[in-house]
Design an enzyme around this catalytic site. Structure first.
Site, PDB file in Angstrom:
ATOM      1  N   LYS A 111     -14.566  49.157  47.286  1.00  0.00           N
ATOM      2  CA  LYS A 111     -13.727  48.031  47.700  1.00  0.00           C
ATOM      3  C   LYS A 111     -14.017  46.782  46.879  1.00  0.00           C
ATOM      4  O   LYS A 111     -13.119  45.974  46.631  1.00  0.00           O
ATOM      5  CB  LYS A 111     -13.918  47.731  49.185  1.00  0.00           C
ATOM      6  CG  LYS A 111     -13.377  48.835  50.098  1.00  0.00           C
ATOM      7  CD  LYS A 111     -13.637  48.500  51.549  1.00  0.00           C
ATOM      8  CE  LYS A 111     -13.228  49.627  52.483  1.00  0.00           C
ATOM      9  NZ  LYS A 111     -13.745  49.388  53.858  1.00  0.00           N
ATOM     10  N   LYS A 194      -6.416  60.860  50.499  1.00  0.00           N
ATOM     11  CA  LYS A 194      -6.489  60.952  51.952  1.00  0.00           C
ATOM     12  C   LYS A 194      -5.286  60.223  52.552  1.00  0.00           C
ATOM     13  O   LYS A 194      -4.754  59.294  51.944  1.00  0.00           O
ATOM     14  CB  LYS A 194      -7.842  60.436  52.430  1.00  0.00           C
ATOM     15  CG  LYS A 194      -7.893  59.148  53.198  1.00  0.00           C
ATOM     16  CD  LYS A 194      -9.330  58.897  53.645  1.00  0.00           C
ATOM     17  CE  LYS A 194      -9.345  57.864  54.771  1.00  0.00           C
ATOM     18  NZ  LYS A 194     -10.687  57.511  55.232  1.00  0.00           N
ATOM     19  N   LYS A 197      -2.233  54.542  55.460  1.00  0.00           N
ATOM     20  CA  LYS A 197      -1.072  53.660  55.541  1.00  0.00           C
ATOM     21  C   LYS A 197      -0.881  52.895  54.246  1.00  0.00           C
ATOM     22  O   LYS A 197       0.232  52.750  53.739  1.00  0.00           O
ATOM     23  CB  LYS A 197      -1.269  52.695  56.716  1.00  0.00           C
ATOM     24  CG  LYS A 197      -0.294  51.529  56.767  1.00  0.00           C
ATOM     25  CD  LYS A 197       0.725  51.730  57.846  1.00  0.00           C
ATOM     26  CE  LYS A 197       1.948  50.886  57.754  1.00  0.00           C
ATOM     27  NZ  LYS A 197       2.020  49.545  58.027  1.00  0.00           N
TER      28      LYS A 197
END
Ligand code: TRP
Length: 332
Positions: A111, A194, A197
């Site tokens: 991240k 994976k 959203k």
């Protein structure tokens, strides 16, 4: 009874990956243990996010959890920021968390790459996660494999806190254990990443029958199956994995057989899957609709749950403060 804690980010959409990989199991666990399930909005804000929709995504996630069958009479389903003790314990645990371990977390490293200037909150994400669980002295944490490193760090934080502060106090923070999801991980409709959203490769748990079919039709299958006559391999087909979540065992066998023998084309297989998904998901979608029509009721459920969670949280924090030598008086 063991205490269970798990959390889910308020992405705004509960999808079939969340359902098969986690939330379905939570519904089972609520009958066996003393459970808390938390919409982790404070975790969600460690990444760039849309401020104007956060509250709505949070309530929608809570609605989703209730619609799939989490029962407010059995499990405490609440919003993380409604219990400010999470943030307080986070701070206290920061003092025993090794910086090197935080920097080594793969999720942090992934991240962090998306930022020019890395927010400290992203680094401390796993400490807040440890606080979530340790605040309730929960011992079982249902998670996917991607969270195992965070769980290991959580155990390390508990150990360090205990070594430094629990000695002789007759109070410890138990080391929680991961309860690994047994279901095979569902990939996104692209069959690569994976299901998530943010990647736009999901089937929403509350999608309409039409949308489910529209999304399934072009979804990736066994990449080696190029023409209708090629036999396929269900073991490497994401659509087959989804069958394993929604179709009865006899159908799964039939599907696998017809795939290996090229008896069915992928569309035939998907049609059967769509029917089974729709049968399972329709009642859930209807329940979500009912809850959306009653926002006041949902808020009341969350308020009552936060009150229950807070009582447990305060009891732990009082002992933690005391063990750490802080001056009493915070109760006032
Ligand atoms: N980090 C978890 C995830 O992304 C969510 C989470 C936050 C969590 N706090 C937790 C999971 C505590 C288990 C226990 O999936």
């Amino acid at each position: 009874m063991a205490r269970v804690f798990s959390g889910i980010q308020p992405s705004g959409e509960l999808h079939i990956g969340n359902y098969l990989g986690a939330v379905q199991n939570w519904v089972t666990l609520q009958h066996q243990h003393d459970c808390l399930f938390c919409v982790v909005d404070l975790h969600a804000i460690t990444q760039p996010y849309d401020v104007s929709s956060l509250a709505q995504r949070t309530i929608e996630m809570a609605i989703g959890l209730l619609a799939v069958g989490l029962d407010p009479e059995r499990a405490i389903v609440f919003v993380q920021s409604h219990v400010p003790e999470h943030s307080e314990l986070n701070w206290l645990l920061n003092t025993v968390t090794p910086l090197g371990e935080l920097e080594r977390q793969t999720q942090f490293k992934d991240k962090a790459q998306r930022h020019d200037s890395i927010p400290a909150g992203l680094l401390n994400y796993p400490v807040l996660q440890a606080a979530d669980v340790l605040l309730y002295r929960a011992t079982l944490v249902p998670v996917g494999e991607d969270q195992l490193q965070h769980l290991e760090l959580m155990r390390e934080i508990a150990r360090r806190w205990n070594t430094r502060f629990a000695e002789g106090a007759g109070f410890t923070l138990p080391e929680p254990q991961a309860l690994l999801a047994t279901a095979k991980r569902v990939l996104g409709l692209d069959g690569r990443a994976k299901m998530s959203k943010s990647l736009g490769n999901t089937i929403g748990l509350f999608d309409t029958p039409e949308t489910i079919w529209e999304k399934l039709k072009p979804a990736a299958t066994d990449p080696a199956r190029v023409t209708r006559k090629d036999p396929g391999n269900p073991e490497i087909c994401n659509i087959f994995t989804i069958h394993q979540g929604f179709s009865p065992p006899a159908t799964q066998q039939q599907v696998a057989h017809n795939c290996r023998t090229a008896g069915w084309g992928c569309l035939d297989c998907k049609r059967v899957l769509a029917d089974n998904m729709i049968a399972t998901l329709t009642p859930l979608r209807e329940r979500a609709q009912e809850l959306r029509a009653e926002p006041g009721r949902v808020r009341e459920i969350l308020r009552a749950a936060a009150t229950k969670a807070r009582a447990l949280a305060r009891a732990t924090l009082a002992r933690v403060r005391q063990c750490m030598g802080l001056l009493e008086g915070a109760e006032a």
